[in-house]
Design a protein around this motif. Structure first.
Motif, PDB file in Angstrom:
ATOM      1  N   GLU A  37       0.939  -1.164   0.021  1.00  0.00           N
ATOM      2  CA  GLU A  37       0.136   0.105  -0.011  1.00  0.00           C
ATOM      3  C   GLU A  37       0.898   1.216   0.111  1.00  0.00           C
ATOM      4  O   GLU A  37       1.252   1.636   1.110  1.00  0.00           O
ATOM      5  N   PRO A  38       1.455   1.651  -1.072  1.00  0.00           N
ATOM      6  CA  PRO A  38       2.292   2.768  -1.371  1.00  0.00           C
ATOM      7  C   PRO A  38       1.271   4.193  -1.132  1.00  0.00           C
ATOM      8  O   PRO A  38       0.129   4.406  -1.698  1.00  0.00           O
ATOM      9  N   TYR A  87      -4.492   1.723   7.427  1.00  0.00           N
ATOM     10  CA  TYR A  87      -5.644   0.854   8.039  1.00  0.00           C
ATOM     11  C   TYR A  87      -5.894  -0.453   7.140  1.00  0.00           C
ATOM     12  O   TYR A  87      -6.159  -1.616   8.067  1.00  0.00           O
ATOM     13  N   VAL A  88      -6.032  -0.576   6.092  1.00  0.00           N
ATOM     14  CA  VAL A  88      -6.133  -1.683   5.256  1.00  0.00           C
ATOM     15  C   VAL A  88      -4.998  -2.658   5.211  1.00  0.00           C
ATOM     16  O   VAL A  88      -5.503  -3.841   5.416  1.00  0.00           O
ATOM     17  N   SER A  89      -3.833  -2.130   5.327  1.00  0.00           N
ATOM     18  CA  SER A  89      -2.664  -2.859   5.291  1.00  0.00           C
ATOM     19  C   SER A  89      -2.912  -3.439   6.827  1.00  0.00           C
ATOM     20  O   SER A  89      -2.408  -4.720   7.053  1.00  0.00           O
ATOM     21  N   ALA A  90      -3.088  -2.983   7.800  1.00  0.00           N
ATOM     22  CA  ALA A  90      -3.224  -3.395   8.901  1.00  0.00           C
ATOM     23  C   ALA A  90      -4.181  -4.760   9.192  1.00  0.00           C
ATOM     24  O   ALA A  90      -3.771  -5.576   9.582  1.00  0.00           O
ATOM     25  N   MET A  91      -5.414  -4.504   8.502  1.00  0.00           N
ATOM     26  CA  MET A  91      -6.285  -5.571   8.424  1.00  0.00           C
ATOM     27  C   MET A  91      -5.780  -6.683   7.646  1.00  0.00           C
ATOM     28  O   MET A  91      -6.197  -8.106   7.857  1.00  0.00           O
ATOM     29  N   THR A  95      -0.784  -4.277  -5.438  1.00  0.00           N
ATOM     30  CA  THR A  95      -0.159  -3.186  -4.789  1.00  0.00           C
ATOM     31  C   THR A  95      -1.630  -2.149  -5.132  1.00  0.00           C
ATOM     32  O   THR A  95      -2.310  -2.128  -6.240  1.00  0.00           O
ATOM     33  N   PHE A  96      -1.849  -1.529  -4.027  1.00  0.00           N
ATOM     34  CA  PHE A  96      -3.082  -0.804  -3.684  1.00  0.00           C
ATOM     35  C   PHE A  96      -2.979   0.594  -3.167  1.00  0.00           C
ATOM     36  O   PHE A  96      -2.011   0.625  -2.349  1.00  0.00           O
ATOM     37  N   ASN A  97      -3.874   1.216  -3.351  1.00  0.00           N
ATOM     38  CA  ASN A  97      -4.154   2.678  -2.299  1.00  0.00           C
ATOM     39  C   ASN A  97      -5.332   3.121  -2.669  1.00  0.00           C
ATOM     40  O   ASN A  97      -6.104   3.017  -3.718  1.00  0.00           O
ATOM     41  N   LYS A 103      -0.621 -10.102 -11.935  1.00  0.00           N
ATOM     42  CA  LYS A 103      -1.184  -9.852 -10.808  1.00  0.00           C
ATOM     43  C   LYS A 103      -1.659  -8.277 -10.676  1.00  0.00           C
ATOM     44  O   LYS A 103      -1.687  -7.821 -11.752  1.00  0.00           O
ATOM     45  N   TYR A 104      -2.259  -7.928  -9.690  1.00  0.00           N
ATOM     46  CA  TYR A 104      -3.041  -6.689  -9.562  1.00  0.00           C
ATOM     47  C   TYR A 104      -2.616  -5.430  -8.900  1.00  0.00           C
ATOM     48  O   TYR A 104      -1.781  -5.479  -8.116  1.00  0.00           O
ATOM     49  N   VAL A 105      -3.307  -4.461  -9.407  1.00  0.00           N
ATOM     50  CA  VAL A 105      -3.128  -2.982  -8.959  1.00  0.00           C
ATOM     51  C   VAL A 105      -4.507  -2.318  -8.910  1.00  0.00           C
ATOM     52  O   VAL A 105      -5.407  -2.538  -9.525  1.00  0.00           O
ATOM     53  N   PHE A 106      -4.787  -1.948  -7.563  1.00  0.00           N
ATOM     54  CA  PHE A 106      -5.933  -1.279  -7.342  1.00  0.00           C
ATOM     55  C   PHE A 106      -5.750   0.226  -6.823  1.00  0.00           C
ATOM     56  O   PHE A 106      -4.890   0.360  -6.203  1.00  0.00           O
TER      57      PHE A 106
END
Ligand SMILES: [Zn+2]
Length: 249
Positions: free
Chosen positions: A93-94, A100-104, A152-154, A179-182
């Protein structure tokens, strides 16, 4: 930390960064020194983050209502993202802020990495028991090797930059082929677009851009990503696009 990181200055593979890091590390190529501070590996110097630290000081991070809303949004986002990849996958999560999302994701058994330019939100995350690997760095020039992450997402990040394509290309670089980017950003036809950020922002840094689906999809296509899907979420405040990396870059 299981990943080998690279020096963002010279893009050389720095094996010294592999494994448990509890003290300062020197790039074997350019000899630039990177330090671990409060469990957070720092790739940018503190003096560069003053603007963002000011933002984080002004944000009512502990405000109860904001916390409830943020939690709702992040749970929605986490549920959507975890449908795309199996448990145990590597995520990044850059521009994570407090991550918060990375914590979950970390709680759910993912290998979650979060990167932000400012130290303060990462330090707060650390104090709150965030289990993600927290790294202070530049999302335009991350310390990760190419083709590393499964996702990889943010969210609520790229609208703050004048050159979001450069950020998305870097997100694509560190993602594995196939793989995915969001990316989630404020939706042009949703409630956030009516919210006048300008007056409450500081130094004009928070005049965030809003996007419609087509605009965000085009950004993905310009970055060389295949668009897999798009959706609005959190009461149409945000629009998100899920993309897939087609080949290695
Ligand atoms: Zn170096």
């Amino acid at each position: 930390m299981d990943l080998s990181l690279i020096c963002p200055e010279c893009k050389k593979d720095c094996k010294v960064f592999k494994g448990t890091i509890s003290y300062s590390q020197c790039c074997s190529q350019c000899k630039k020194n990177y330090v671990m501070n409060d469990g957070i590996l720092q790739f940018v110097e503190d003096k560069n983050t003053e603007t963002w630290d000011t933002y984080w000081k002004r944000t009512p991070v502990y405000d109860d209502i904001m916390d409830v809303l943020r939690k709702m949004m992040n749970v929605q986002l986490r549920r959507y993202l975890t449908k795309q990849i199996p448990t145990g996958s590597l995520t990044l999560e850059p521009g994570s802020g407090s991550a918060y999302v990375s914590a979950m994701l970390a709680e759910k058994g993912f290998q979650a990495y979060a990167l932000d330019y400012a130290f303060m939100p990462l330090s707060m995350a650390r104090k709150q028991g965030n289990k993600a690997q927290l790294i202070q760095g530049d999302l335009f020039n991350t310390p990760f090797m190419s083709n590393t992450f499964d996702l990889t997402f943010n969210n609520s990040t790229l609208e703050h930059f004048p050159n979001p394509l450069d950020a998305l290309k870097e997100m694509s670089r560190v993602t594995k082929p196939g793989k995915y980017v969001f990316v989630g950003v404020p939706f042009t036809y949703g409630p956030l677009a009516a919210y006048k950020l300008k007056k409450s922002s500081f130094k004009g840094a928070w005049d965030g851009t809003t996007y419609d689906r087509q605009g965000l999809k085009k950004l993905f296509q310009d970055a060389g990503l295949e668009v897999v899907g798009s959706r609005t979420f959190f009461f149409r405040c945000f629009v998100g696009v899920l993309g897939r990396k087609i080949g290695a870059n």
